[in-house]
Design a protein around this motif. Structure first.
Motif, PDB file in Angstrom:
ATOM      1  N   MET A 246     -32.538 -11.263  37.470  1.00 33.21           N
ATOM      2  CA  MET A 246     -32.761  -9.897  37.977  1.00 33.21           C
ATOM      3  C   MET A 246     -34.286  -9.587  37.167  1.00 33.21           C
ATOM      4  SD  MET A 246     -30.904  -6.332  37.992  1.00 33.21           S
ATOM      5  CE  MET A 246     -31.444  -5.775  36.211  1.00 33.21           C
ATOM      6  N   ALA A 247     -35.079  -9.142  38.061  1.00 36.03           N
ATOM      7  CA  ALA A 247     -36.320  -8.745  37.412  1.00 36.03           C
ATOM      8  C   ALA A 247     -36.384  -7.739  36.332  1.00 36.03           C
ATOM      9  CB  ALA A 247     -37.401  -8.350  38.748  1.00 36.03           C
ATOM     10  N   ALA A 248     -37.228  -7.673  35.485  1.00 33.06           N
ATOM     11  CA  ALA A 248     -37.207  -6.541  34.486  1.00 33.06           C
ATOM     12  C   ALA A 248     -37.654  -5.336  35.084  1.00 33.06           C
ATOM     13  CB  ALA A 248     -38.189  -7.002  33.144  1.00 33.06           C
ATOM     14  N   LEU A 249     -36.899  -4.082  34.572  1.00 32.79           N
ATOM     15  CA  LEU A 249     -37.401  -2.890  35.092  1.00 32.79           C
ATOM     16  C   LEU A 249     -38.538  -2.332  34.240  1.00 32.79           C
ATOM     17  CD1 LEU A 249     -33.705  -1.481  35.703  1.00 32.79           C
ATOM     18  CD2 LEU A 249     -35.411  -2.295  37.371  1.00 32.79           C
ATOM     19  N   ALA A 250     -39.205  -1.292  34.828  1.00 39.29           N
ATOM     20  CA  ALA A 250     -40.353  -0.682  34.044  1.00 39.29           C
ATOM     21  C   ALA A 250     -39.630   0.253  33.010  1.00 39.29           C
ATOM     22  CB  ALA A 250     -41.093   0.337  34.803  1.00 39.29           C
ATOM     23  N   PRO A 251     -40.226   0.401  31.876  1.00 37.14           N
ATOM     24  CA  PRO A 251     -39.485   1.159  30.642  1.00 37.14           C
ATOM     25  C   PRO A 251     -39.611   2.458  31.120  1.00 37.14           C
ATOM     26  CG  PRO A 251     -41.811   0.307  29.930  1.00 37.14           C
ATOM     27  CD  PRO A 251     -41.374  -0.500  31.485  1.00 37.14           C
ATOM     28  N   LEU A 252     -38.728   3.195  30.325  1.00 40.56           N
ATOM     29  CA  LEU A 252     -38.584   4.720  30.331  1.00 40.56           C
ATOM     30  C   LEU A 252     -39.455   5.485  29.350  1.00 40.56           C
ATOM     31  CD1 LEU A 252     -34.901   5.276  31.322  1.00 40.56           C
ATOM     32  CD2 LEU A 252     -36.635   5.422  32.949  1.00 40.56           C
ATOM     33  N   PRO A 253     -40.079   6.418  29.618  1.00 40.43           N
ATOM     34  CA  PRO A 253     -40.734   7.355  28.598  1.00 40.43           C
ATOM     35  C   PRO A 253     -39.438   7.517  27.615  1.00 40.43           C
ATOM     36  CG  PRO A 253     -40.446   8.473  30.503  1.00 40.43           C
ATOM     37  CD  PRO A 253     -40.116   7.201  31.113  1.00 40.43           C
ATOM     38  N   PRO A 254     -39.891   8.267  26.384  1.00 38.28           N
ATOM     39  CA  PRO A 254     -39.049   8.696  25.485  1.00 38.28           C
ATOM     40  C   PRO A 254     -37.958   9.909  25.999  1.00 38.28           C
ATOM     41  CG  PRO A 254     -41.267   8.892  24.505  1.00 38.28           C
ATOM     42  CD  PRO A 254     -41.336   8.507  25.964  1.00 38.28           C
ATOM     43  N   LEU A 255     -36.877   9.711  25.411  1.00 35.64           N
ATOM     44  CA  LEU A 255     -35.816  10.596  26.058  1.00 35.64           C
ATOM     45  C   LEU A 255     -35.911  11.896  25.512  1.00 35.64           C
ATOM     46  CD1 LEU A 255     -32.881  10.429  27.747  1.00 35.64           C
ATOM     47  CD2 LEU A 255     -32.025  10.431  25.500  1.00 35.64           C
ATOM     48  N   PRO A 256     -36.110  12.944  26.274  1.00 34.77           N
ATOM     49  CA  PRO A 256     -36.169  14.223  26.201  1.00 34.77           C
ATOM     50  C   PRO A 256     -35.187  14.748  25.365  1.00 34.77           C
ATOM     51  CG  PRO A 256     -36.852  14.083  28.410  1.00 34.77           C
ATOM     52  CD  PRO A 256     -36.192  12.859  28.003  1.00 34.77           C
ATOM     53  N   ALA A 257     -34.928  15.553  24.477  1.00 35.33           N
ATOM     54  CA  ALA A 257     -33.914  16.113  23.529  1.00 35.33           C
ATOM     55  C   ALA A 257     -32.766  16.780  24.564  1.00 35.33           C
ATOM     56  CB  ALA A 257     -34.399  17.209  22.677  1.00 35.33           C
ATOM     57  N   GLN A 258     -33.162  17.405  25.680  1.00 38.05           N
ATOM     58  CA  GLN A 258     -32.392  17.951  26.710  1.00 38.05           C
ATOM     59  C   GLN A 258     -31.473  16.871  27.136  1.00 38.05           C
ATOM     60  OE1 GLN A 258     -35.349  18.294  26.534  1.00 38.05           O
ATOM     61  NE2 GLN A 258     -36.414  20.202  27.958  1.00 38.05           N
ATOM     62  N   PHE A 259     -31.623  15.706  27.182  1.00 37.03           N
ATOM     63  CA  PHE A 259     -30.933  14.730  27.516  1.00 37.03           C
ATOM     64  C   PHE A 259     -30.007  13.880  26.770  1.00 37.03           C
ATOM     65  CE2 PHE A 259     -34.088  14.315  31.612  1.00 37.03           C
ATOM     66  CZ  PHE A 259     -33.503  15.728  32.014  1.00 37.03           C
ATOM     67  N   LYS A 260     -30.098  14.411  25.609  1.00 37.46           N
ATOM     68  CA  LYS A 260     -29.123  13.493  24.520  1.00 37.46           C
ATOM     69  C   LYS A 260     -27.753  13.041  24.919  1.00 37.46           C
ATOM     70  CE  LYS A 260     -27.524  14.014  19.673  1.00 37.46           C
ATOM     71  NZ  LYS A 260     -27.350  14.856  18.698  1.00 37.46           N
ATOM     72  N   SER A 261     -27.113  14.005  25.891  1.00 38.68           N
ATOM     73  CA  SER A 261     -25.685  13.759  26.386  1.00 38.68           C
ATOM     74  C   SER A 261     -25.587  12.377  27.246  1.00 38.68           C
ATOM     75  CB  SER A 261     -25.269  14.895  27.054  1.00 38.68           C
ATOM     76  OG  SER A 261     -25.752  15.249  28.241  1.00 38.68           O
ATOM     77  N   ILE A 262     -26.759  12.014  27.812  1.00 41.72           N
ATOM     78  CA  ILE A 262     -26.825  10.894  28.517  1.00 41.72           C
ATOM     79  C   ILE A 262     -27.275   9.573  27.867  1.00 41.72           C
ATOM     80  CG2 ILE A 262     -26.600  12.178  30.709  1.00 41.72           C
ATOM     81  CD1 ILE A 262     -29.554  11.401  31.098  1.00 41.72           C
ATOM     82  N   GLN A 263     -27.669   9.816  26.678  1.00 42.17           N
ATOM     83  CA  GLN A 263     -28.354   8.411  25.993  1.00 42.17           C
ATOM     84  C   GLN A 263     -27.512   7.309  25.926  1.00 42.17           C
ATOM     85  OE1 GLN A 263     -29.354   9.416  21.982  1.00 42.17           O
ATOM     86  NE2 GLN A 263     -27.682  10.518  21.332  1.00 42.17           N
ATOM     87  N   HIS A 264     -26.332   7.588  25.630  1.00 44.13           N
ATOM     88  CA  HIS A 264     -25.364   6.299  25.503  1.00 44.13           C
ATOM     89  C   HIS A 264     -25.119   5.715  26.969  1.00 44.13           C
ATOM     90  CE1 HIS A 264     -24.933   6.864  21.417  1.00 44.13           C
ATOM     91  NE2 HIS A 264     -24.250   8.162  21.611  1.00 44.13           N
ATOM     92  N   HIS A 265     -25.114   6.594  28.093  1.00 43.69           N
ATOM     93  CA  HIS A 265     -25.146   5.995  29.322  1.00 43.69           C
ATOM     94  C   HIS A 265     -26.075   5.126  29.730  1.00 43.69           C
ATOM     95  CE1 HIS A 265     -22.517   9.594  29.211  1.00 43.69           C
ATOM     96  NE2 HIS A 265     -21.743   8.961  29.887  1.00 43.69           N
ATOM     97  N   LEU A 266     -27.454   5.624  29.359  1.00 48.12           N
ATOM     98  CA  LEU A 266     -28.761   4.792  29.595  1.00 48.12           C
ATOM     99  C   LEU A 266     -28.518   3.467  28.760  1.00 48.12           C
ATOM    100  CD1 LEU A 266     -31.241   7.867  29.657  1.00 48.12           C
ATOM    101  CD2 LEU A 266     -30.428   6.185  31.759  1.00 48.12           C
ATOM    102  N   ARG A 267     -28.263   3.648  27.415  1.00 45.43           N
ATOM    103  CA  ARG A 267     -28.122   2.636  26.661  1.00 45.43           C
ATOM    104  C   ARG A 267     -27.043   1.534  27.166  1.00 45.43           C
ATOM    105  NH1 ARG A 267     -26.687   4.045  21.038  1.00 45.43           N
ATOM    106  NH2 ARG A 267     -28.799   4.801  20.911  1.00 45.43           N
TER     107      ARG A 267
END
Length: 306
Positions: free
Chosen positions: A1-22
């Protein structure tokens, strides 16, 4: 599978989804379907949290780019193009993770992989909400898995020996605030249920589980993909299962015939899912659930309705 473009730093407001993204990143190569739906969940949740702040808009825009790229790569995958198949895929994967961790827990084998598997299972049950409301079973599994991950992690961190099996849940524990639990690496290969531990109803503690006592089989629901464990022999403390009440067979199903019923691919997928649930229920001697699911499949195939 082709590599995906990286995301910018996670905004503090989105802390609750950081583990889902990981979790999405961890599954990009292991299971792209899981990775796709983890990002979809993060996208939907992020939109609800903050879609107006510039940094949040930028982050969500890049996440959308990743989703579109993944959807193109998985364009011929039914788990992405058909919701019912995707939902079953997520449920099966999450429950496989849960069973692996639960079996390790019951056998007293406490380690980072089982903690991570408990926690990942709870995150993936979050992700299942992209398809609609969770079943009561999934809600219970998510709460138990998330609590167990924190409980065992904290015990090991403090040099204590965790209590194996079902115990009373401490309502004050919040695993989402525990970075160490979410950062643990997953096993190299998707875990398989262990056959070395058996369920012993005598291990049940009087503690509450959202006010509900955990019954035998509560950690191996009817839709788990686990293989039938090999017999480990009967021990002196084995508790014999109590007699089960089997639902009455609907007599109308005997007389029903397919006739002019036209079934869609979605109907066949649902029927397959019910049969799979029935087969899994039989692995845990849950006759009632097996009969109910087989009746649902038969009714769908003979009438075109559920």
């Amino acid at each position: 599978m082709a590599a995906l473009a990286p995301l910018p730093p996670l905004p503090a407001q989105f802390k609750s989804i950081q583990h889902h993204l990981r979790t999405a990143q961890e599954h990009d190569k292991r299971d792209p379907v899981v990775a796709y739906y983890c990002r979809l969940y993060a996208m939907q949740t992020g939109m609800k949290i903050d879609s107006k702040t510039p940094e949040c808009r930028k982050f969500l825009s890049k996440l959308m780019d990743q989703l579109e790229a993944l959807k193109k790569q998985l364009g011929d995958n039914e788990a992405v193009t058909q919701e019912i198949v995707g939902c079953a895929h997520l449920e099966n994967y999450a429950l496989k993770m849960f069973l692996y961790a639960d079996n390790e827990d019951r056998a007293g084998r406490f380690h980072k992989n089982m903690i991570k598997s408990f926690y990942t299972a709870s995150l993936l049950i979050d992700v299942i909400t992209v398809f609609g409301e969770l079943t009561d079973e999934n809600v219970k599994h998510r709460k138990y898995a998330r609590w167990k991950a924190t409980y065992i992690h904290n015990c090991l961190k403090n040099g204590e020996t965790p209590q194996a099996g079902p115990v009373g849940i401490d309502e004050d524990n919040d695993v989402e605030e525990n970075e160490d639990v979410g950062a643990t690496s997953l096993p190299t290969q998707p875990p398989q249920p262990s056959s070395s531990s058996t369920y012993d109803p005598s291990n049940l503690a009087p503690g509450s589980y959202s006010g509900i006592q955990i019954p035998p089989g509560a950690h191996a629901p009817a839709n788990t993909p686990a293989e039938v464990p090999h017999s480990t022999g009967v021990t002196s403390n084995t508790v014999q299962p109590s007699p089960q009440t089997v639902p009455a067979i609907d007599p109308d199903l005997y007389a029903a015939s397919q006739g002019d019923v036209r079934l869609t691919p979605e109907d066949f997928a649902r029927a397959q899912k019910y049969c799979k649930y029935a087969g899994s229920a039989l692995q845990y001697e849950d006759v009632g659930t097996a009969v109910q699911n087989l009746q649902k499949a038969l009714r769908l195939l003979t009438t075109g309705r559920e």
